[in-house]
Structures are given as structure tokens and as C-alpha cells.
Design a protein around this motif. Structure first.
Motif, PDB file in Angstrom:
ATOM      1  N   SER A  31       0.765  -1.329   0.097  1.00 40.01           N
ATOM      2  CA  SER A  31      -0.118  -0.053  -0.069  1.00 40.01           C
ATOM      3  C   SER A  31       0.887   1.040  -0.032  1.00 40.01           C
ATOM      4  O   SER A  31       1.831   1.265   0.149  1.00 40.01           O
ATOM      5  CB  SER A  31      -1.084   0.067   1.239  1.00 40.01           C
ATOM      6  OG  SER A  31       0.014   0.130   2.332  1.00 40.01           O
ATOM      7  N   ARG A  47      -3.966   3.691   0.217  1.00 41.11           N
ATOM      8  CA  ARG A  47      -4.324   3.123  -1.000  1.00 41.11           C
ATOM      9  C   ARG A  47      -3.713   1.753  -1.286  1.00 41.11           C
ATOM     10  O   ARG A  47      -2.597   1.548  -0.966  1.00 41.11           O
ATOM     11  CB  ARG A  47      -3.810   3.866  -2.415  1.00 41.11           C
ATOM     12  CG  ARG A  47      -3.959   3.326  -3.681  1.00 41.11           C
ATOM     13  CD  ARG A  47      -3.616   4.037  -4.921  1.00 41.11           C
ATOM     14  NE  ARG A  47      -3.903   3.231  -6.031  1.00 41.11           N
ATOM     15  CZ  ARG A  47      -4.056   3.693  -7.226  1.00 41.11           C
ATOM     16  NH1 ARG A  47      -4.102   5.034  -7.380  1.00 41.11           N
ATOM     17  NH2 ARG A  47      -4.281   2.700  -8.340  1.00 41.11           N
ATOM     18  N   SER A  48      -4.577   0.921  -1.371  1.00 37.57           N
ATOM     19  CA  SER A  48      -4.155  -0.566  -1.567  1.00 37.57           C
ATOM     20  C   SER A  48      -4.913  -1.077  -2.795  1.00 37.57           C
ATOM     21  O   SER A  48      -5.976  -0.739  -3.239  1.00 37.57           O
ATOM     22  CB  SER A  48      -4.776  -1.549  -0.417  1.00 37.57           C
ATOM     23  OG  SER A  48      -4.175  -0.751   0.911  1.00 37.57           O
ATOM     24  N   GLY A  49      -4.079  -2.098  -3.362  1.00 34.62           N
ATOM     25  CA  GLY A  49      -4.701  -2.989  -4.528  1.00 34.62           C
ATOM     26  C   GLY A  49      -4.757  -2.178  -5.919  1.00 34.62           C
ATOM     27  O   GLY A  49      -4.376  -0.738  -5.921  1.00 34.62           O
ATOM     28  N   GLU A  50      -4.978  -2.857  -7.053  1.00 30.30           N
ATOM     29  CA  GLU A  50      -5.282  -2.088  -8.336  1.00 30.30           C
ATOM     30  C   GLU A  50      -6.386  -2.436  -9.143  1.00 30.30           C
ATOM     31  O   GLU A  50      -6.746  -3.721  -8.710  1.00 30.30           O
ATOM     32  CB  GLU A  50      -3.943  -2.299  -9.107  1.00 30.30           C
ATOM     33  CG  GLU A  50      -2.704  -1.867  -8.512  1.00 30.30           C
ATOM     34  CD  GLU A  50      -2.514  -0.283  -8.539  1.00 30.30           C
ATOM     35  OE1 GLU A  50      -3.241   0.019  -9.556  1.00 30.30           O
ATOM     36  OE2 GLU A  50      -1.702   0.139  -7.943  1.00 30.30           O
ATOM     37  N   GLY A  51      -6.942  -1.778  -9.902  1.00 30.60           N
ATOM     38  CA  GLY A  51      -8.048  -1.847 -10.638  1.00 30.60           C
ATOM     39  C   GLY A  51      -8.458  -1.131 -11.489  1.00 30.60           C
ATOM     40  O   GLY A  51      -8.278   0.146 -11.339  1.00 30.60           O
ATOM     41  N   THR A  52      -9.265  -1.351 -12.705  1.00 28.04           N
ATOM     42  CA  THR A  52      -9.789  -0.416 -13.549  1.00 28.04           C
ATOM     43  C   THR A  52     -10.870   0.211 -13.324  1.00 28.04           C
ATOM     44  O   THR A  52     -11.491   1.331 -13.932  1.00 28.04           O
ATOM     45  CB  THR A  52      -9.663  -1.041 -15.056  1.00 28.04           C
ATOM     46  OG1 THR A  52     -10.663  -2.020 -14.876  1.00 28.04           O
ATOM     47  CG2 THR A  52      -8.349  -1.517 -15.617  1.00 28.04           C
ATOM     48  N   PRO A  55     -12.811   3.044  -7.520  1.00 28.92           N
ATOM     49  CA  PRO A  55     -12.208   2.350  -6.367  1.00 28.92           C
ATOM     50  C   PRO A  55     -13.189   2.247  -5.409  1.00 28.92           C
ATOM     51  O   PRO A  55     -14.607   2.809  -5.425  1.00 28.92           O
ATOM     52  CB  PRO A  55     -11.344   3.439  -5.917  1.00 28.92           C
ATOM     53  CG  PRO A  55     -11.802   4.771  -6.633  1.00 28.92           C
ATOM     54  CD  PRO A  55     -12.652   4.264  -7.717  1.00 28.92           C
ATOM     55  N   GLU A  79      -8.729  -7.409  -6.495  1.00 24.59           N
ATOM     56  CA  GLU A  79      -9.055  -7.229  -7.889  1.00 24.59           C
ATOM     57  C   GLU A  79      -9.716  -5.435  -8.289  1.00 24.59           C
ATOM     58  O   GLU A  79      -9.949  -5.071  -9.005  1.00 24.59           O
ATOM     59  CB  GLU A  79     -10.019  -7.841  -8.559  1.00 24.59           C
ATOM     60  CG  GLU A  79      -9.671  -9.372  -8.630  1.00 24.59           C
ATOM     61  CD  GLU A  79     -10.639 -10.385  -9.319  1.00 24.59           C
ATOM     62  OE1 GLU A  79     -11.708  -9.624  -9.762  1.00 24.59           O
ATOM     63  OE2 GLU A  79     -10.391 -11.396  -9.394  1.00 24.59           O
ATOM     64  N   ARG A  80      -9.323  -4.630  -6.899  1.00 24.75           N
ATOM     65  CA  ARG A  80      -9.933  -3.222  -7.071  1.00 24.75           C
ATOM     66  C   ARG A  80      -8.854  -2.550  -6.237  1.00 24.75           C
ATOM     67  O   ARG A  80      -8.431  -2.866  -5.122  1.00 24.75           O
ATOM     68  CB  ARG A  80     -11.259  -3.150  -6.658  1.00 24.75           C
ATOM     69  CG  ARG A  80     -11.982  -2.030  -7.030  1.00 24.75           C
ATOM     70  CD  ARG A  80     -13.462  -2.130  -6.370  1.00 24.75           C
ATOM     71  NE  ARG A  80     -14.233  -2.903  -7.202  1.00 24.75           N
ATOM     72  CZ  ARG A  80     -14.917  -2.889  -8.520  1.00 24.75           C
ATOM     73  NH1 ARG A  80     -14.811  -1.364  -8.785  1.00 24.75           N
ATOM     74  NH2 ARG A  80     -15.512  -3.301  -9.102  1.00 24.75           N
ATOM     75  N   THR A  81      -8.577  -1.198  -6.552  1.00 23.62           N
ATOM     76  CA  THR A  81      -8.223  -0.365  -5.665  1.00 23.62           C
ATOM     77  C   THR A  81      -9.181   0.069  -4.447  1.00 23.62           C
ATOM     78  O   THR A  81     -10.188   0.302  -4.724  1.00 23.62           O
ATOM     79  CB  THR A  81      -8.121   1.036  -6.750  1.00 23.62           C
ATOM     80  OG1 THR A  81      -7.087   0.901  -7.707  1.00 23.62           O
ATOM     81  CG2 THR A  81      -7.219   2.038  -5.722  1.00 23.62           C
TER      82      THR A  81
END
Length: 293
Positions: A31, A47-52, A55, A79-81
Motif C-alpha cells: 500500500s 491506497r491498496s490494490g489495483e483495478g480499472t 475504487p 482486484e480493485r483499488t
């Protein structure tokens, strides 16, 4: 309540952040931390994770901070910010510089936070009093939300709070000790066992003079103004409110809403039933991500 949140002393502040850092060290996924300027002061957000997609933004229960979500983050951020802010006006690394007077100000704070994060929309989720805060945002700025999830919403979100609950909250905060905090938690959240670091944070947070409006039941008109799809989850055994009556009021006035009451579970809904509730939350966000894509 003071207009600007503050610790009662430098010693109280130091005690809080020692405990805060111990809980922060438990964070299970990579994070980054960011300080976002708003009209009400600087907000610290992780902020943790990433996704398109849009959030997820998580708001904790009364007096909590972004660290309270650590037990759920591995699954939520798969699979998501996910953004977990320290709420302005509560104990944490956010620094309040202007008063937050009403639900409109709460909505402005969160909207400016989204602006600072570069997020056009978000899936906003809140637990307990954080659910009321999330609802306040939706009342005024549903246009910025992809969805709204209220988890075991605070007593005054839909109904008048029970007097017994208010008395127990006052007594728990009047002379806080680790033992009193564990006792209060076991009454309200019997299947959640706080570890020593979490207890230390909760006790230390009572030495912070919070500066946010207290929750009041949303009017019929306010609930009708929540135009984003909403999910409201209750534990059937909650001590906070009457879940059947609260769910009925949500269905009667929120235009697009799903409600569910989980049997055999109380206010510790997330902690007691994580394997069922977290997939439910993620499925709801995914369905409404697709609906608005």
C-alpha cells in the motif's frame, strides 16, 4: 464538542500513534499513503490494490481510522483499488483545520477527497457510524458514487437510537480502560475479539475530542435523494437498532436498494461473517460497475 478535533494532550497524542502504528504494521497487502488537501484540512488515506473500475472507499465506525479494515483488505483489494481514509475530525493522521458542521460538509469533504485522488466515482462503504457518514455523502452527492453500501448502520441512520445504547457508550468512554473497552466490545460485538493493539488504539482514541456532527435519522426526503444503488446489511441480533424496522424504512424511501438481515449475528457483522459478507459486497460493486459502464 469542539469545532476542531484535537488530542487532550501531547502525551495522549503520542500514546495514540504508538498504538496506531502497531495496528498499521498488520496491513496484509502492499500500500501507499497519501495526504489529500480538503477545505476541512488534510486527509490521510491509504491506497491498496489495483483495478480499472471505480475504487472502493471505506469509512470506519465511531472514532475509528483507516487501519480498522486490515483484517479484510487482502480480499477487498484483490482486484480493485481500495482507499481507507482516516476520517477528518476523528483520531488519526488527518489534520482538521475547519469545522464540519452538517451532512453537506461531510459530503463536501468526501467529494474533495475523491477529487484529490483523481477518482470520478467511487463505491462508498461504511460500517456503523461510518455507514451514516457514507449515507450523508449519498444524500448530497450520489452523482459521485457508483454504489453505496451501509454495513450495520449506526442507531440513528434510519431510526431513533435506543437509550440503553447511548448510556453504555457514555459509560465506556467516561473512564476508559482496556478491560472496560473489551467488556463494551463483547456486549456489542460478541464474536469479535480485539487484539491488544486494537484495544490500545480504542482506549487512546477516547483522549481525542472528536469534531464531526453526531448522526441523526435521515428524513424521508433525504433518503429519497440517495439515487445511487444502495446495499444495506444488518445483523439480526444487533444491539444497535431494530433491523427489521430499519430495513423497511430503507426499502420504503431509497429508490434503488437491497437489504439483507443475517440471522444469528449482531453488530459485529463483518467480523463474525467475513466469508459471506465480503463476497456479497464485492458482488454488489461488480454488478453496479457493469451497470454504469
Amino acid at each position: 464538542m469542539p469545532k476542531i478535533g484535537r488530542f487532550t494532550s501531547d502525551t495522549a497524542r503520542d500514546e495514540f500513534f504508538r498504538a496506531y502504528d502497531s495496528v498499521a504494521a498488520k496491513w496484509p497487502v502492499p500500500s501507499t499513503e497519501h495526504d489529500v488537501a480538503t477545505s476541512f484540512g488534510t486527509t490521510r488515506v491509504r491506497r491498496s490494490g489495483e483495478g480499472t473500475g471505480a475504487p472502493i472507499v471505506l469509512l470506519p465506525g465511531i472514532g475509528g481510522n483507516g487501519n480498522v479494515w486490515w483484517r479484510f483488505m487482502a480480499e477487498l483489494a484483490g482486484e480493485r483499488t481500495v482507499y481507507t481514509p482516516d476520517v477528518i475530525g476523528w483520531a488519526g493522521h488527518s489534520t482538521q483545520t475547519a469545522p464540519v458542521r452538517d451532512t453537506g460538509d461531510i459530503a463536501t469533504w468526501l467529494t474533495e477527497l475523491l477529487d484529490g485522488l483523481g477518482a470520478e466515482r467511487a463505491h462508498l462503504m461504511g460500517n456503523s457510524l461510518g455507514a451514516w457518514l457514507a449515507g450523508a455523502v449519498a444524500v448530497h452527492r450520489s452523482d459521485r458514487l457508483a454504489s453505496l453500501t451501509l454495513i450495520e448502520p449506526s442507531a440513528a441512520t434510519f431510526l431513533r437510537p435506543r437509550l440503553g445504547l447511548l448510556v453504555k457508550m457514555v459509560l465506556a468512554g467516561a473512564r476508559p480502560t482496556p478491560e472496560r473497552m473489551r467488556t463494551f466490545t463483547s456486549w456489542g460485538m460478541p464474536r469479535f475479539v480485539m487484539d491488544d493493539d486494537e484495544v490500545a488504539v480504542a482506549v487512546a482514541a477516547t483522549k481525542y475530542r472528536m469534531a464531526l456532527p453526531w448522526d441523526r435519522p435521515f428524513t424521508d426526503g433525504q433518503l429519497a435523494a440517495i439515487t445511487t444503488p444502495a446495499l444495506v446489511l444488518f445483523g439480526a441480533e444487533t444491539v444497535v437498532s431494530d433491523p427489521v424496522a430499519a430495513a423497511a424504512r430503507a426499502r420504503a424511501h431509497i429508490p434503488v436498494v437491497e437489504t439483507e438481515i443475517y440471522p444469528g449475528i449482531g453488530h459485529d457483522l463483518l467480523w463474525a461473517n467475513q466469508d459471506v459478507v465480503i463476497p456479497h459486497l464485492l458482488d454488489f460493486t461488480a454488478r453496479h460497475e457493469r451497470a454504469r459502464a
